[in-house]
Design a protein around this motif. Structure first.
Motif, PDB file in Angstrom:
ATOM      1  N   UNK A 106      50.380  31.346  44.137  1.00 11.91           N
ATOM      2  CA  UNK A 106      49.885  32.015  42.924  1.00 11.91           C
ATOM      3  C   UNK A 106      48.247  31.587  42.496  1.00 11.91           C
ATOM      4  N   UNK A 107      47.873  30.278  43.472  1.00 12.21           N
ATOM      5  CA  UNK A 107      46.204  29.616  42.585  1.00 12.21           C
ATOM      6  C   UNK A 107      45.650  30.883  43.402  1.00 12.21           C
ATOM      7  N   UNK A 108      46.166  31.183  45.225  1.00  9.85           N
ATOM      8  CA  UNK A 108      45.478  32.303  45.283  1.00  9.85           C
ATOM      9  C   UNK A 108      45.094  33.427  44.650  1.00  9.85           C
ATOM     10  N   UNK A 113      42.485  36.997  41.947  1.00 11.16           N
ATOM     11  CA  UNK A 113      42.203  38.257  40.822  1.00 11.16           C
ATOM     12  C   UNK A 113      40.898  38.019  39.846  1.00 11.16           C
ATOM     13  N   UNK A 114      40.266  37.037  39.959  1.00 10.42           N
ATOM     14  CA  UNK A 114      39.081  36.478  39.262  1.00 10.42           C
ATOM     15  C   UNK A 114      37.639  37.099  40.162  1.00 10.42           C
ATOM     16  N   UNK A 117      37.667  40.105  39.314  1.00 12.72           N
ATOM     17  CA  UNK A 117      37.012  41.169  37.996  1.00 12.72           C
ATOM     18  C   UNK A 117      36.043  41.152  38.297  1.00 12.72           C
ATOM     19  N   UNK A 118      35.286  39.866  38.812  1.00 12.74           N
ATOM     20  CA  UNK A 118      33.953  40.060  38.771  1.00 12.74           C
ATOM     21  C   UNK A 118      32.998  41.175  40.183  1.00 12.74           C
ATOM     22  N   UNK A 119      33.912  41.180  40.252  1.00 16.36           N
ATOM     23  CA  UNK A 119      33.194  42.591  41.517  1.00 16.36           C
ATOM     24  C   UNK A 119      33.073  43.945  40.418  1.00 16.36           C
ATOM     25  N   UNK A 120      34.401  43.981  39.613  1.00 17.52           N
ATOM     26  CA  UNK A 120      34.641  45.261  39.034  1.00 17.52           C
ATOM     27  C   UNK A 120      33.483  45.489  37.784  1.00 17.52           C
ATOM     28  N   UNK A 146      45.170  45.589  41.450  1.00 17.45           N
ATOM     29  CA  UNK A 146      46.355  45.300  42.512  1.00 17.45           C
ATOM     30  C   UNK A 146      46.603  43.633  42.565  1.00 17.45           C
ATOM     31  N   UNK A 147      45.330  43.491  42.861  1.00 17.74           N
ATOM     32  CA  UNK A 147      45.212  41.675  42.446  1.00 17.74           C
ATOM     33  C   UNK A 147      45.760  41.043  40.848  1.00 17.74           C
ATOM     34  N   UNK A 148      46.265  42.157  39.813  1.00 16.35           N
ATOM     35  CA  UNK A 148      47.165  41.738  38.760  1.00 16.35           C
ATOM     36  C   UNK A 148      48.688  41.366  39.284  1.00 16.35           C
TER      37      UNK A 148
END
Length: 402
Positions: A106-108, A113-114, A117-120, A146-148
């Protein structure tokens, strides 16, 4: 002529009286009186403690330690027996490791995901400046989505790991057998080293021990289906245990089964009736003892009654049943139609048709069948006090007064 007529009349009266004396039928009579009527139903069964618990294992394991002995008094929640917990401890450690792996995953996924979102966000700025194409921007957005999904998958995996971990913890706790009630250990068939198995069958290792509250005991009786309709809660009963046949015990009906049970090897059906007993402390009754009981249908109060042999039952052509008795009135037999109530082996209650003190003809049986209305009878008062079943209450009855 007048004198001759008087003499003739007197002679006629003497002749008629003589003829009547020769035609009189000898009968026995009993005065209708207040009697104690206690009809009963006979039943048999077993004694059982009112609260009784059979302890069985819920996990498969060898018995590691037994902390009580048969006959010990135990409290609710007290530790009684330990099963070997090694297998379930290993399973607990394995599931704890699996839960930790889920947490790391989950931490990974949160970090991934973070980053997505930054790249997006950067891709959005570059797309506005037309420094990247729409295709590259779509790839960044898909990576974020996909990360979500991966994060939600890891979270569900963690919930599954927690559920499995809770189940393993519960199984580990079940290796400690504790008392569900306060009472006495009345049976302890398991031994150290034997394997306990979760089963309701009569198999070795299925039963660990039995705990019962020995302060209260009841009789579990089997009543035939033909009699069960007359059984009511609160009815009194007299129970005799096989081990104490000279000590009848009183009790009350506290439960009546709604569903029948089939008798083994027959088509007969019976219903279980539980009778809570009043037992002296020093009697020493045990669960499983066989017993027989009389369940009384009436309250035992006094009511107007006559001997059962005096009742004549006749059925008319239309099926109507009429009950009657022969009554001696001034040396003549007269039939009285009566309505009856409860009866026992000796007395039958009369609800209407007779009054206390009426001289009811009870026999001989052959005479009762041939009596006719108005027949002359020579009555002898029968002393019912000498008959079996007559109690002290009968001494004050109408027979003696009559």
């Amino acid at each position: 002529m007048i004198a001759a007529a008087i003499v003739a009349a007197m002679a006629l009266l003497l002749v008629v009286g003589s003829l009547r004396g020769e035609a009189r039928t000898e009968v026995e009579v009993v005065a209708a009186s207040e009697q104690d009527i206690r009809p009963s139903i006979l039943a048999s069964g077993l004694l059982a403690y009112l609260e009784e618990v059979n302890l069985t294992a819920e996990v498969v394991a060898k018995v590691d330690e037994i902390l009580v002995q048969e006959g010990d008094q135990v409290e609710k929640g007290q530790l009684l027996l330990r099963l070997d917990p090694e297998t379930y401890r290993n399973a607990l450690e394995r599931e704890q490791a699996s839960q930790r792996q889920s947490q790391i995953s989950i931490e990974r996924q949160r970090l991934a995901l973070a980053l997505a979102e930054t790249r997006l966000r950067r891709g959005t700025e570059l797309l506005e400046r037309q420094m990247i194409g729409q295709s590259e921007f779509d790839d960044l957005r898909n990576a974020r989505d996909l990360a979500r999904v991966e994060l939600r998958s890891s979270q569900e995996a963690q919930r599954r790991a927690e559920a499995i971990l809770g189940e393993v913890r519960e199984q580990l706790e079940k290796t400690d057998i504790r008392a569900p009630i306060a009472g006495t250990i009345v049976a302890l068939p398991i031994k150290v080293g034997e394997t306990a198995i979760p089963s309701t069958m009569s198999l070795a290792g299925a039963s660990l021990m039995k705990i019962a509250d020995t302060s209260a005991i009841q009789a579990e009786l089997k009543v035939d289906e033909a009699d069960i309709a007359r059984i009511r809660l609160g009815q009194l009963a007299e129970v005799v245990a096989a081990a104490h046949q000279d000590t009848p015990l009183t009790g009350k009906v506290v439960q009546i089964a709604l569903a029948p049970s089939l008798e083994p090897g027959s088509q007969g059906r019976s219903y279980q009736v539980d009778v809570l007993l009043e037992v002296p402390d020093d009697l020493g009754l045990r669960s499983g003892m066989s017993a027989r009981a009389d369940i009384f249908l009436g309250d035992g109060g006094k009511t107007l009654a006559v001997p059962v042999e005096a009742i004549i039952t006749e059925e008319s052509e239309d099926g109507k049943v009429e009950r009657s008795v022969w009554v001696d009135r001034d040396g003549s037999a007269h039939k009285a139609v009566v309505e009856t109530g409860l009866s026992d082996d000796r007395w039958e209650a009369i609800t209407s048709g007779l009054d206390a003190g009426d001289r009811v003809i009870v026999g001989p049986a052959k005479v009762l069948r041939i009596l006719r209305e108005g027949a002359a009878v020579e009555a002898t008062l029968r002393d019912d006090e000498d008959k079996p079943g007559s109690g002290a209450d009968d001494e004050d009855g109408g027979d003696e007064d009559e």
